[in-house]
Scaffold this motif. Sequence first.
Motif, PDB file in Angstrom:
ATOM      1  N   HIS A  83       0.874  -1.105  -0.069  1.00 14.09           N
ATOM      2  CA  HIS A  83       0.036  -0.142  -0.041  1.00 14.09           C
ATOM      3  C   HIS A  83       0.946   1.207  -0.071  1.00 14.09           C
ATOM      4  O   HIS A  83       2.027   1.097   0.677  1.00 14.09           O
ATOM      5  N   MET A  84       0.623   2.137  -0.636  1.00 13.44           N
ATOM      6  CA  MET A  84       1.423   3.515  -0.833  1.00 13.44           C
ATOM      7  C   MET A  84       1.791   4.073   0.517  1.00 13.44           C
ATOM      8  O   MET A  84       2.887   4.464   0.797  1.00 13.44           O
ATOM      9  N   ASN A  85       0.707   4.175   1.434  1.00 13.46           N
ATOM     10  CA  ASN A  85       1.094   4.692   2.869  1.00 13.46           C
ATOM     11  C   ASN A  85       2.094   3.907   3.557  1.00 13.46           C
ATOM     12  O   ASN A  85       3.056   4.421   4.256  1.00 13.46           O
ATOM     13  N   THR A  86       1.946   2.634   3.379  1.00 16.06           N
ATOM     14  CA  THR A  86       3.134   1.759   3.845  1.00 16.06           C
ATOM     15  C   THR A  86       4.364   1.866   3.445  1.00 16.06           C
ATOM     16  O   THR A  86       5.423   1.713   4.122  1.00 16.06           O
ATOM     17  N   LEU A  87       4.431   2.051   2.156  1.00 15.88           N
ATOM     18  CA  LEU A  87       5.680   2.052   1.417  1.00 15.88           C
ATOM     19  C   LEU A  87       6.200   3.575   2.008  1.00 15.88           C
ATOM     20  O   LEU A  87       7.552   3.520   2.185  1.00 15.88           O
ATOM     21  N   LYS A  88       5.611   4.628   2.159  1.00 15.19           N
ATOM     22  CA  LYS A  88       6.170   5.761   2.515  1.00 15.19           C
ATOM     23  C   LYS A  88       6.649   5.456   3.878  1.00 15.19           C
ATOM     24  O   LYS A  88       7.642   6.490   4.266  1.00 15.19           O
ATOM     25  N   LYS A  89       6.059   5.130   4.893  1.00 12.24           N
ATOM     26  CA  LYS A  89       6.613   4.690   6.268  1.00 12.24           C
ATOM     27  C   LYS A  89       7.807   3.977   6.062  1.00 12.24           C
ATOM     28  O   LYS A  89       8.852   4.381   6.927  1.00 12.24           O
TER      29      LYS A  89
END
Length: 658
Positions: free
Chosen positions: A589-595
């Motif tokens: 998920h994009m938010n996960t990858l950002k984290k």
Amino acid sequence: MHGNPLLYSSNPISQCPLSLFIRHRLISPFRWEVSGLASVSSSSRVQWPLNFPQTYRNALCHLHSTASQEIVETSNSGSGYVEIGFLSSVHGLQGDVCVKPSTDFPELRFSTPGRRWLRQQVSGRETIQEVELGEGREHPGKKSWILKIKGIDTVEQAKQLVGSTLLATEEDRPELEEGEFYTRDLIGMRVILKETGELVGTVVNVFNSGASDLLQVMLVSFIDMPNGSAKPEVASNGQSGSLVWVPFVEAIVPDVDLRRRELKITPPKGLLELNLRCDERSKKERRQLAWKERKKLQKRLVAAKRKLYELGQQHVFHGFASGEKSQRSSLTEQIIVINTKLFQQALQNIEIFSRRWNVTEQMNEARAKLLHTLKISEDCFIHSANECMLQENCILQQRGLFFLSKGKLAFCLVINDIQKSTENSSLPLLQKLLCDDHRFGKKEDRHSVPLVLVCPTHAIEPLQKLFLDHDHFAFNSQKVWFLEEEKLPIVSNSLEEQKKHKILLESRWQILQSPVGSGGVISSLSSQGILEDLAVMGVEYIQIFNANTRYVGNNSVLLGFVDSQEVEIGIQIYKDAEDMEESYNMIFHMNTLKKLTKQLDKLRFYPVPKLNSYVEKAGKDWISVVPSFPNSYELRSSIYSCLNSWPSDKICLMEITQ
């Protein structure tokens, strides 16, 4: 006409424009540039956004030019020399020296006895002296040659020559075959539109990019652009001062007349406007901007040097005390792009994780902990798979295809086995995969699908050419990125003074480096604000997969499974896979990858013992070390290692069975 022009460089290389061809991470410095009177460092790094006009993308044909370089040095006295190599170190006890070639004719230059010249700095003054080459042989396993210079019979005599530049006379340049050119001969040639006979400008430089060559053309005033756009503003000197880049390929430069000093071009629409300066800045303002950029570079170097000092790696700065400007600039560029945070973490992990991260063992242990698992037959991935074969998984597939068609999924394809030679290259296989509608989505859907390719430095341009030749395989050129794989310095496997693993040097200005592995992909994606760009485009998921995986392409079932279970990471594995690190396929998920990009300290590194030759400074001298057993560590990381920091209920696993 020139059929397949081979371009041999004889000019200093300038920096390529910042808005041409591709967008990718900063590339390793060009090692062939040698300074002349008006040299520009070839170690400049290039960042090219892939934003060609549609008409230009369709017009480029196969590139025909290749770069071979012998840089002409023009001395103040007017006599011309060709730089053919750099004396890097002493070899053996008989006064032999090692030379790093800067020519594509090494056998001719180094194995043929006869007169050569050495350029040295003596008491702050540049001197050129004649020497007699006795014999030369290629150094096995290294990119250098071992030379015997007559009159140099001891180590002490040879040491006096280290740091010198080896020259030949310009008249000794090898004669080229028909259709081959030295770039020095192209400089100053007039550029003319073939259709109208109208003068476009003058070739002022040539950028040698390996797979192709670019002519830098200064436009004259009052020329009509092929698409009827406005003419460049007239300058007081009769030229517009605007610089454009013209690919030196047969389709665009069909005629080269050395006798008349003319090039006739047939540029596609939009080419000449591609890199025109669009601002109205004065010369003073442009100088101020250039000064600010130099100050930024200096600050980055100071910060990088401070960090490397803290890590006990100050020996890498010894190269700044000698060599030419281009060599010192090359070292600067290598230092400032070292990811010191990752490097420090990797050094700390060496003692903690002394063996390779075993992904297969980890995933076998994780199976029992994961709450969301799915088994699916490998037959479901073949092109003829129907809804009956997919059964209940058909809903997951349709769900995944919906995300793909709406541009909610981005692909990140990692390619790490493209050879420098065109032989045995994986490019033909990649081309076949990209042409497959079942693997990367239907052609009509691809325009909205972002694509990121992560690959070695030498693969950037072959991939660029492949995409240009095939109209980007229906992907939107403005949504395609080419990133260089993350690399870290290679270190000694023994603790040196201060109990540190020392960075190894290929030469005093060249740091030995190696790819990080799949874990480096996360770091690569954090560069250049790519994830932010993808978020703006509306991307919700990104699929990261290796080109070596058994089934390369869109994994709509896994995407549907990830979304239906409301998890953040999806992993695909094969039941019979022996090494999952070589064939990973994951959806984030994009938010996960950002984290994850902000928590790179969660990545685990492990050392891989390797045998590497290197140079080191012993007192005032530089010596070459050729080991007979593994003497170094290459620092690797697995993308799976980040899973340890993630809750098991936020991860799903899809296992492919026979």
